[in-house]
Design a protein around this motif. Structure first.
Motif, short mmCIF file in Angstrom:
data_model
loop_
_atom_site.label_atom_id
_atom_site.label_comp_id
_atom_site.label_asym_id
_atom_site.label_seq_id
_atom_site.Cartn_x
_atom_site.Cartn_y
_atom_site.Cartn_z
N TRP A 157 37.77 45.99 33.38
CA TRP A 157 38.31 47.34 33.29
C TRP A 157 37.26 48.29 33.82
CZ3 TRP A 157 42.80 49.80 32.23
CH2 TRP A 157 42.75 51.17 31.94
N CYS A 158 37.68 49.14 34.78
CA CYS A 158 36.74 50.16 35.25
C CYS A 158 37.00 51.44 34.48
CB CYS A 158 36.90 50.41 36.75
SG CYS A 158 35.85 51.80 37.27
N PRO A 159 36.05 51.86 33.65
CA PRO A 159 36.26 53.04 32.81
C PRO A 159 36.28 54.33 33.63
CG PRO A 159 34.05 52.16 32.50
CD PRO A 159 34.75 51.24 33.46
N SER A 160 35.80 54.27 34.86
CA SER A 160 35.81 55.47 35.67
C SER A 160 37.12 55.59 36.46
CB SER A 160 34.60 55.46 36.60
OG SER A 160 34.81 56.26 37.71
N CYS A 161 37.59 54.48 37.03
CA CYS A 161 38.86 54.50 37.75
C CYS A 161 40.04 54.34 36.79
CB CYS A 161 38.92 53.39 38.79
SG CYS A 161 37.65 53.50 40.05
N ASN A 162 39.76 54.00 35.54
CA ASN A 162 40.81 53.78 34.55
C ASN A 162 41.85 52.77 35.02
OD1 ASN A 162 40.25 55.25 32.18
ND2 ASN A 162 40.67 57.16 33.27
N THR A 163 41.38 51.66 35.49
CA THR A 163 42.31 50.62 35.90
C THR A 163 41.66 49.26 35.76
OG1 THR A 163 43.80 49.89 37.66
CG2 THR A 163 41.64 50.69 38.34
N VAL A 164 42.49 48.23 35.73
CA VAL A 164 41.92 46.89 35.73
C VAL A 164 41.51 46.54 37.15
CG1 VAL A 164 43.32 46.10 33.80
CG2 VAL A 164 44.10 45.69 36.14
N ALA A 166 40.52 43.12 39.85
CA ALA A 166 40.49 41.67 40.07
C ALA A 166 39.04 41.20 40.01
CB ALA A 166 41.08 41.34 41.44
N ASN A 167 38.85 39.92 39.78
CA ASN A 167 37.48 39.40 39.78
C ASN A 167 36.77 39.72 41.08
OD1 ASN A 167 37.13 38.17 37.25
ND2 ASN A 167 38.52 36.53 37.89
N GLU A 168 37.52 39.62 42.18
CA GLU A 168 36.93 39.89 43.49
C GLU A 168 36.46 41.33 43.61
OE1 GLU A 168 39.77 38.32 42.98
OE2 GLU A 168 39.46 36.32 43.83
N GLU A 169 37.09 42.22 42.82
CA GLU A 169 36.72 43.63 42.89
C GLU A 169 35.63 43.98 41.89
OE1 GLU A 169 40.77 45.99 43.94
OE2 GLU A 169 40.84 44.75 42.16
N ALA A 170 35.24 43.01 41.07
CA ALA A 170 34.27 43.29 40.02
C ALA A 170 33.05 42.40 40.19
CB ALA A 170 34.90 43.08 38.65
N GLN A 171 32.73 42.03 41.43
CA GLN A 171 31.60 41.15 41.67
C GLN A 171 30.32 41.81 41.21
OE1 GLN A 171 31.48 39.39 45.63
NE2 GLN A 171 33.69 39.61 45.79
N GLY A 172 29.49 41.04 40.55
CA GLY A 172 28.24 41.56 40.04
C GLY A 172 28.42 42.52 38.87
N GLY A 173 29.62 42.53 38.29
CA GLY A 173 29.85 43.36 37.12
C GLY A 173 30.00 44.84 37.43
N CYS A 178 33.72 52.26 42.81
CA CYS A 178 32.90 53.37 42.34
C CYS A 178 31.57 52.91 41.76
CB CYS A 178 33.67 54.20 41.31
SG CYS A 178 33.93 53.35 39.75
N LYS A 179 31.33 51.60 41.73
CA LYS A 179 30.05 51.04 41.28
C LYS A 179 29.78 51.24 39.78
CE LYS A 179 29.37 49.89 45.51
NZ LYS A 179 29.96 48.61 45.86
N SER A 180 30.79 51.67 39.02
CA SER A 180 30.58 51.78 37.57
C SER A 180 30.50 50.38 36.97
CB SER A 180 31.76 52.49 36.90
OG SER A 180 32.08 53.66 37.58
N PRO A 181 29.75 50.26 35.87
CA PRO A 181 29.74 48.96 35.18
C PRO A 181 31.13 48.66 34.63
CG PRO A 181 28.09 50.46 34.26
CD PRO A 181 28.91 51.26 35.21
N VAL A 182 31.53 47.42 34.81
CA VAL A 182 32.87 47.02 34.40
C VAL A 182 32.85 46.58 32.94
CG1 VAL A 182 34.60 45.22 34.77
CG2 VAL A 182 33.55 46.37 36.72
N VAL A 291 27.48 43.55 32.91
CA VAL A 291 26.21 43.75 33.63
C VAL A 291 25.03 43.42 32.71
CG1 VAL A 291 24.75 45.39 34.85
CG2 VAL A 291 27.22 45.57 35.02
N GLU A 292 25.11 43.96 31.49
CA GLU A 292 24.03 43.69 30.53
C GLU A 292 23.93 42.19 30.24
OE1 GLU A 292 23.95 47.55 27.61
OE2 GLU A 292 25.63 46.18 27.46
N ARG A 293 25.10 41.61 30.06
CA ARG A 293 25.12 40.21 29.70
C ARG A 293 24.52 39.35 30.80
NH1 ARG A 293 30.22 37.35 26.64
NH2 ARG A 293 29.62 35.21 27.09
N MET A 294 24.75 39.78 32.05
CA MET A 294 24.22 39.00 33.16
C MET A 294 22.75 39.28 33.41
SD MET A 294 27.13 38.66 36.03
CE MET A 294 27.50 40.39 36.12
N SER A 295 22.34 40.52 33.12
CA SER A 295 20.96 40.86 33.46
C SER A 295 19.98 40.38 32.39
CB SER A 295 20.82 42.36 33.67
OG SER A 295 21.18 43.02 32.48
N ASP A 296 20.50 40.08 31.19
CA ASP A 296 19.62 39.54 30.15
C ASP A 296 19.26 38.11 30.47
OD1 ASP A 296 19.06 41.53 28.45
OD2 ASP A 296 20.77 41.19 27.12
#
Length: 802
Positions: A157-164, A166-173, A178-182, A291-296
């Motif tokens: 979920w992108c809290p900035s675009c307010n939409t779900v 796809a995994n392909e659109e959320a690469q790297g979290g 808009c590059k917001s954390p998902v 993002v946090e989960r991956m960067s830890d």
RNA sequence: GCCCGAGUGGCGGAAUUGGUAGACGCCCGGGACUUAAAAUCCCGUGAGGCUUGCCUCGUACCGGUUCAAGUCCGGUCUCGGGCACCA
């Protein structure tokens, strides 16, 4: 008369092409060539010179193919659904369709000004109901074939675009837009079963003439891995834990089990003593953004207080843990941990002091206290001791199947495609929800489901689309039972329209079909696809998936949409990507005004190898502009000074044609341009010497220039008496035997160092040239003993002395 | 960490795949034309040295193969891009 009047010339010929298309599109005698640019999203900023790089390239290829006797389809269109237009609407209260049509007008004007041979008669726009009718139609076919389904699941979920997303659109979290954390949100969503095509999408990559980089990115994204699913029984419980592993051979080294915190068995497998601890860990782990989960990088986890049994080694008690380095949605969400032979498990075992058992012998010189992940001889593995681990892997799989605790499987990283968006500016998903009949697709004769006007485009954070506010639109009747029902309010992602647009160009106005079979057969698949590498996974994977589906239902007769793919490099300025935010974009408009589009086209090619990023130099265009002026002047001065063909003129002509043709075929466009400059300079000197040139070379130069500087080429063609269009000519040919020269300048070396030069007959033998060479090199050979003479005909003579 | 690219003058970049490094341009300097400027044309332009014609060095760095290496091999560094706990 210092500069040629490019403004007038370019205007004239653009008009001429409009009225007299040169692309031979209707000439059924000719072979087809479908050259396609990735269609742009018409943004409000217009195009900058970076965008043009790919467009110029595809245009050169299209024109080259025309000259080579092909009929060419070179279309352009607009991928116009999507967030920017919608965000613009939210900010300014203008309907997205209004800003889209304004932007399309700007883009179209700009594109026309590069003088591209786009066939505007087949322009498509994904937001046109006559177009998205078929986008919806494809969805209905997928639904009917069981490939579109609804599911409740935790989604990006992108809290900035307010939409779900796809995994392909959320690469790297990060949100692709808009590059917001998902974050994750639990929602009911439409999904497409792209995973059903995973193997075909992977296997068919082999046959594609695509950059290996892109093929690899797709293969990695699909992420096929071979392994086994194994069941581990739990002490004092009837539950079994199923894990996926690629290394069943290391099962004797599996000393503990880790589940994802989200794993459904966690609560049940937690001992009372540990429960509080476990619940707290789950809370903190799920609160982290991806993002946090991956960067830890530091491993965390907690013990559940219970144990599993190793199915092949009764004595081995395996403590069960949860940890967030285990992903809930890959494999089974649970792993068997082999700390001796897996880096991550090793780290975890070290941190929590868990038992490590080596089961594969590491090489003698292997450093202590590190993880050996290679192959070797088995140890500590019961009856498998002494065997090679790869052989043991097969045997252990067989045994697991025999004993009923496992089987061989394959796993993919690819997930099904989350296909609904909670936004306004997209194709409505053509589904009706009926209280009695469930989800019902809109009948094909009722398509398209038109996007209604709304009062507010503002997306909400509720997971509901703005369309849910349009009650009269939403209320409908069930196509099956006729009772009141509600429309689906989610829209499709922007990739929906771009996943099949290349088919529509073949038959853009068909109201009966997505495109007529016969026209699809005539033009598809795309022969040459030009675009940026940023679509390596998203658009290109989706388009391949759509094509394979349409093949399966008999709409198309090919399984891959794009035979050849070329990714043009970026144009940077001062080393940075051109963008509005940095303010370093260069608009083509002013350049065209000052130098004309032919000079700009040539410079776009001259700036660097097309596949690499190149830095824009504002004054670089001077070079190509001066060149075109020089050619124009040359034609002016020499069209009346015609002399008879000489061997020198003939030689030059063949060299010229060869240089341009070979470099063009290799797509080495920057050296094509330098070749033009070099050969033209040679031509000018020769003309001075001969007092004129022959007609042949003027004609040849005009045709060679046609793909690159088409307007000027037409003008030159006319100046030397041509009629109609320079594109009616065939591409000139060359004869290698006319290029070979009798004389050659060779380099003379002593001990590999250049010491002189010498002109010799090209075919001369060593013995014929040696005396003279020795004379030239006397100073270096004097008093030395000659060890060896190396002679490469026409190139070099190296004398080795002591 | 892994996987791709790339590293050559002041700058963009060439180099027939092992055979004269710096093509072709940009910038800059000098000259011609011009009352002047623009445009155009000509000359110069990797670094250093001196006897002004030549010598030495030079393709990120270190080493190797070869008569010959920007190009091949081994190692190192830097920059750009992609992926990133995928079991």
């Amino acid at each position: 008369m210092d500069r040629y009047n490019f403004t007038e010339i370019e205007k004239k010929w653009r008009k001429h092409w409009e009225n007299h298309p040169i692309n031979n599109a209707d000439d059924q005698q000719k072979k087809k060539y479908y050259c396609l640019d990735m269609f742009p999203y018409p943004s409000g900023e217009g195009l900058h010179v970076g965008h043009w790089r790919g467009y110029v390239l595809s245009d050169v290829l299209s024109r080259y193919k025309i000259l080579n006797g092909f009929r060419v389809l070179h279309p352009m269109g607009w991928d116009a659904f999507g967030l920017p237009a919608e965000n613009h609407a939210i900010e300014h209260g203008i309907h997205p369709s209004a800003s889209v049509s304004a932007n399309v007008a700007t883009f179209k004007r700009q594109l026309m000004e590069i003088g591209a041979v786009y066939d505007w008669s087949c322009e498509v726009n994904t937001t046109d109901p006559a177009y998205y009718k078929w986008t919806q139609w494809i969805f209905v076919q997928m639904y009917k074939n069981g490939l579109a389904y609804e599911k409740d699941m935790p989604l990006n979920w992108c809290p900035s675009c307010n939409t779900v997303l796809a995994n392909e659109e959320a690469q790297g979290g990060e949100c692709e837009r808009c590059k917001s954390p998902v974050t994750k949100k639990m929602l009911r969503q439409w999904m497409l079963k792209i995973t059903e095509y995973a193997d075909r999408l992977l296997d068919d990559l082999d046959g594609l003439d695509w950059p290996i980089k892109v093929k690899k990115m797709q293969a990695d994204w699909i992420g096929k891995s071979y392994g086994a699913e194994l069941d581990f029984s739990v002490e004092n419980s009837s539950e079994k834990i199923r894990v996926f592993t690629t290394r069943p051979d290391t099962i004797f080294g599996a000393t503990f089990i880790v589940l994802a915190p989200e794993h459904p068995l966690v609560a049940e497998l937690t001992s009372e003593k540990c429960r509080a601890n476990v619940e707290e860990y789950i809370k903190s782990a799920t609160a982290k953004s991806s993002v946090e989960r991956m960067s830890d990088k530091e491993k965390t986890g907690v013990f559940l207080g219970t144990y599993a049994k190793n199915p092949l080694d009764d004595g081995l008690r395996m403590p069960i843990w949860i940890a967030d380095y285990v992903l809930p949605d890959y494999g089974t969400g649970a792993i068997m941990c082999v700390p001796a032979h897996d880096e991550r498990d090793f780290e975890f075992a070290k941190k929590f002091d868990l038992y490590i058992r080596e089961v594969i012998k590491s090489p003698a010189d292997f450093p202590k206290d590190t993880v050996f992940a290679g192959d070797g001889e088995m140890l500590n593995s019961g009856r498998f001791n002494g065997k090679h681990n790869r052989a043991a892997l097969e045997e252990i799989c067989e045994e697991s199947e025999k004993l009923g605790f496992g089987k061989k499987t394959v796993n993919y990283k690819l997930r099904d495609w989350v296909f609904s968006r909670q936004r306004y500016w997209g194709e409505p998903i053509p589904i009706v929800h009926c209280p009695d009949c469930g989800t019902v697709p809109v009948p094909e004769e009722d398509l398209p489901v038109l996007l209604p006007d709304v009062k507010s485009y503002q997306p909400t954070d509720t997971g509901e689309s703005p369309l849910a506010d349009v009650h009269e639109w939403m209320s409908t009747t069930c196509p099956v039972c006729g009772k009141p029902a509600k429309r689906e309010t989610n829209t499709m992602p922007t990739w929906a329209g771009s996943s099949w647009y290349f088919l529509r160009y073949a038959d853009p106005f068909n109201s009966e079909k997505l495109a007529a079979e016969e026209l699809l057969k005539q033009w598809l698949p795309v022969d040459y696809y030009v675009g940026g590498v940023e679509h390596a996974v998203l658009h290109l994977l989706y388009a391949r998936f759509y094509t394979k589906f349409l093949y399966d239902i008999g709409v198309v007769d090919f399984t891959e949409p794009f035979t050849k793919l070329f990714n043009q490099g970026m144009i940077t300025r001062n080393g940075r990507k051109m963008s509005k935010s940095i303010g370093n974009g260069v608009s083509p408009d002013s350049i065209i005004r000052e130098y004309g589009c032919d000079a700009l086209r040539m410079y776009e090619l001259f700036v660097g190898p097309p596949a690499l990023d190149s830095d824009w130099d504002d004054s670089g265009i001077e070079g190509t502009f001066r060149y075109l002026n020089k050619v124009w002047k040359f034609f002016n001065e020499h069209r009346e000074k015609i002399v008879a063909t000489t061997p020198e003129l003939e030689h030059l002509r063949h060299v010229f044609v060869r240089d341009i043709t070979v470099r063009l075929e290799n797509l080495s466009m920057n050296t094509v341009v330098s070749g033009f400059m070099e050969q033209t300079n040679a031509l000018i000197s020769l003309a001075k010497k001969l007092g004129g040139v022959d007609e042949e070379i003027l004609l040849t130069l005009a045709v060679l220039l046609a793909p690159f500087a088409p307007h000027l080429a037409e003008e030159l063609w006319m100046m030397i008496g041509g009629t109609d269009s320079v594109f009616a000519n065939p591409w000139p040919t060359y004869d290698e035997s006319k290029i070979k020269s009798d004389m050659a300048d060779i380099a003379l070396q002593v001990n590999g160092k250049l010491r002189g030069q010498m002109a010799i007959p090209a075919a001369a033998e060593l013995s014929e040239i040696l005396p003279q060479a020795r004379e030239i090199l006397e100073k270096w050979l004097d008093g030395k003993e000659v060890v060896k003479e190396i002679y490469v005909k026409g190139r070099i003579l190296n004398i080795v002395v002591r």
